[in-house]
Design a protein around this motif. Structure first.
Motif, short mmCIF file in Angstrom:
data_model
loop_
_atom_site.label_atom_id
_atom_site.label_comp_id
_atom_site.label_asym_id
_atom_site.label_seq_id
_atom_site.Cartn_x
_atom_site.Cartn_y
_atom_site.Cartn_z
N LYS A 50 -46.39 32.67 -19.27
CA LYS A 50 -47.42 32.75 -18.24
C LYS A 50 -47.92 31.36 -17.90
O LYS A 50 -48.19 30.56 -18.80
N ASN A 52 -50.87 29.73 -15.27
CA ASN A 52 -51.97 30.12 -14.40
C ASN A 52 -52.03 31.65 -14.32
O ASN A 52 -52.10 32.32 -15.34
N ARG A 53 -51.91 32.20 -13.14
CA ARG A 53 -52.05 33.66 -13.00
C ARG A 53 -50.72 34.39 -12.98
O ARG A 53 -50.70 35.62 -12.89
N ASN A 54 -49.62 33.68 -13.06
CA ASN A 54 -48.30 34.31 -12.91
C ASN A 54 -47.58 34.46 -14.24
O ASN A 54 -47.61 33.56 -15.08
N THR A 55 -46.92 35.60 -14.40
CA THR A 55 -46.15 35.90 -15.60
C THR A 55 -44.66 35.92 -15.23
O THR A 55 -44.27 36.47 -14.20
N TYR A 56 -43.83 35.31 -16.09
CA TYR A 56 -42.40 35.18 -15.80
C TYR A 56 -41.58 35.73 -16.95
O TYR A 56 -41.81 35.40 -18.12
N GLU A 70 -53.07 22.80 -16.28
CA GLU A 70 -52.78 24.19 -15.94
C GLU A 70 -52.83 25.06 -17.20
O GLU A 70 -52.33 24.69 -18.26
N HIS A 72 -51.61 27.98 -19.55
CA HIS A 72 -50.30 28.57 -19.79
C HIS A 72 -50.28 29.21 -21.17
O HIS A 72 -51.12 28.91 -22.03
N ASN A 107 -46.71 23.45 -7.42
CA ASN A 107 -46.64 24.92 -7.36
C ASN A 107 -45.31 25.47 -7.86
O ASN A 107 -45.08 26.68 -7.78
N HIS A 109 -43.19 26.38 -11.01
CA HIS A 109 -43.41 26.59 -12.44
C HIS A 109 -42.19 27.14 -13.17
O HIS A 109 -42.19 27.21 -14.40
N GLU A 166 -39.36 28.36 -1.50
CA GLU A 166 -40.28 28.70 -2.57
C GLU A 166 -41.58 27.93 -2.48
O GLU A 166 -42.65 28.45 -2.82
N GLY A 274 -57.39 31.50 -12.10
CA GLY A 274 -57.43 32.89 -12.56
C GLY A 274 -58.55 33.18 -13.53
O GLY A 274 -58.54 34.21 -14.20
#
Length: 289
Positions: A50, A52-56, A70, A72, A107, A109, A166, A274
């Motif tokens: 993760k 910031n607010r995004n999960t991968y 940031e 993470h 931006n 990641h 992207e 977030g």
């Protein structure tokens, strides 16, 4: 040096480069720090990160990029064979080209091997070369690793057009040295004068000696962001630095970062990170314990 303590490594005061691997535990809590981090994903069916607010949900050979300041976390991933590369924010800010490239990719990641196979293969080669040098007894190993890190970043930028969709920017346009100097003068002025009365795009175009329309187009080419978005990012970068200073109140942090009101500060901060500024400060304090 105990490499198992890499997250609490006092990075700014000691080194420009650090590396770690070989952790048994599959997760690591949400945290942030003033240095950047590149993670080369290890093997296994589950590799969840993760930023910031995004999960991968990633695969072996992919990369995770966590830029300075940031938040993470490693939710569930192989950490024994994954590789963590850390670099000083001061090091990144030491060269104009590094600063410009980092702005373009703030931006970005994740670099996925399936989407960018040639790039990922090149970056993996650099990463393992850094590992071999870092864990050796070679002289000047930090310098050698920093050289490879710069090649890593330069190679990423050479593949910039692959990320146009992207990151919402088009193909590279030529920027003359004179224009680059003007943009650098303006961006440095803003960073050093965040509480100034007038940081409007019109005022900065005047300072650069160009028209507002030309400034807007070149500024996005130079930073990868439109002016208002970039200005908020710079204000947030300043705010995150100040949040590490516990003696300053949240109101002081907001004002010194150039935000005109607490609601505006909270909204922009939450949209990007977030979480509320106070929560972010707590993460920093907890990470230093």
């Amino acid at each position: 040096m105990d490499y198992s303590q890499y997250e609490s490594f006092d990075f700014n005061r000691i080194s420009a480069f650090n590396m770690a691997t070989g952790f048994k535990k599959r997760s690591y809590q949400v945290h942030w720090h003033s240095y950047g981090e590149i993670l080369l994903v290890g093997p296994g069916k589950t590799n969840i990160y993760k930023v910031n607010r995004n999960t991968y949900n990633l695969s072996e050979g992919d990369f995770v990029l966590a830029w300075p300041m940031e938040t993470h976390a490693i939710i569930d991933a192989d950490r024994e064979k994954s590789l963590v590369i850390q670099f000083s924010n001061t090091f990144m800010n030491s060269l104009l080209d590094l600063r410009r490239i980092m702005q373009f990719y703030r931006n970005l990641h994740v670099i996925c091997r399936n989407s960018h196979p040639k790039l990922a293969a090149k970056l993996q080669t650099f990463s393992y070369e850094m590992k071999d040098i870092f864990f050796s007894e070679e002289e000047n190993r930090e310098l050698r690793c920093c050289i490879l890190l710069m090649r890593f970043i330069l190679t990423l930028d050479e593949h910039r057009d692959e990320f146009a969709s992207e990151l919402s920017f088009g193909a590279r346009n030529s920027v003359t040295d004179d224009v680059m100097r003007r943009m650098l003068m303006v961006t440095d002025y803003i960073k050093n004068n965040l509480t100034a009365d007038d940081l409007s795009q019109t005022a900065m175009a005047d300072k650069a000696g160009v028209s507002k329309d030309y400034f807007s187009r070149i500024f996005k080419n130079f930073t990868g962001l439109n002016y208002s978005k970039w200005l908020n990012m710079v204000r947030l970068e300043k705010a995150t630095e100040l949040l590490a200073q516990s003696e300053k109140s949240l109101t002081e942090v907001a004002m010194l970062s150039g935000f005109r009101s607490i609601p505006s500060f909270n909204r922009v901060f939450h949209d990007e990170k977030g979480m509320a500024p106070g929560e972010y400060r707590t993460l920093f304090v907890g990470d230093r314990l």
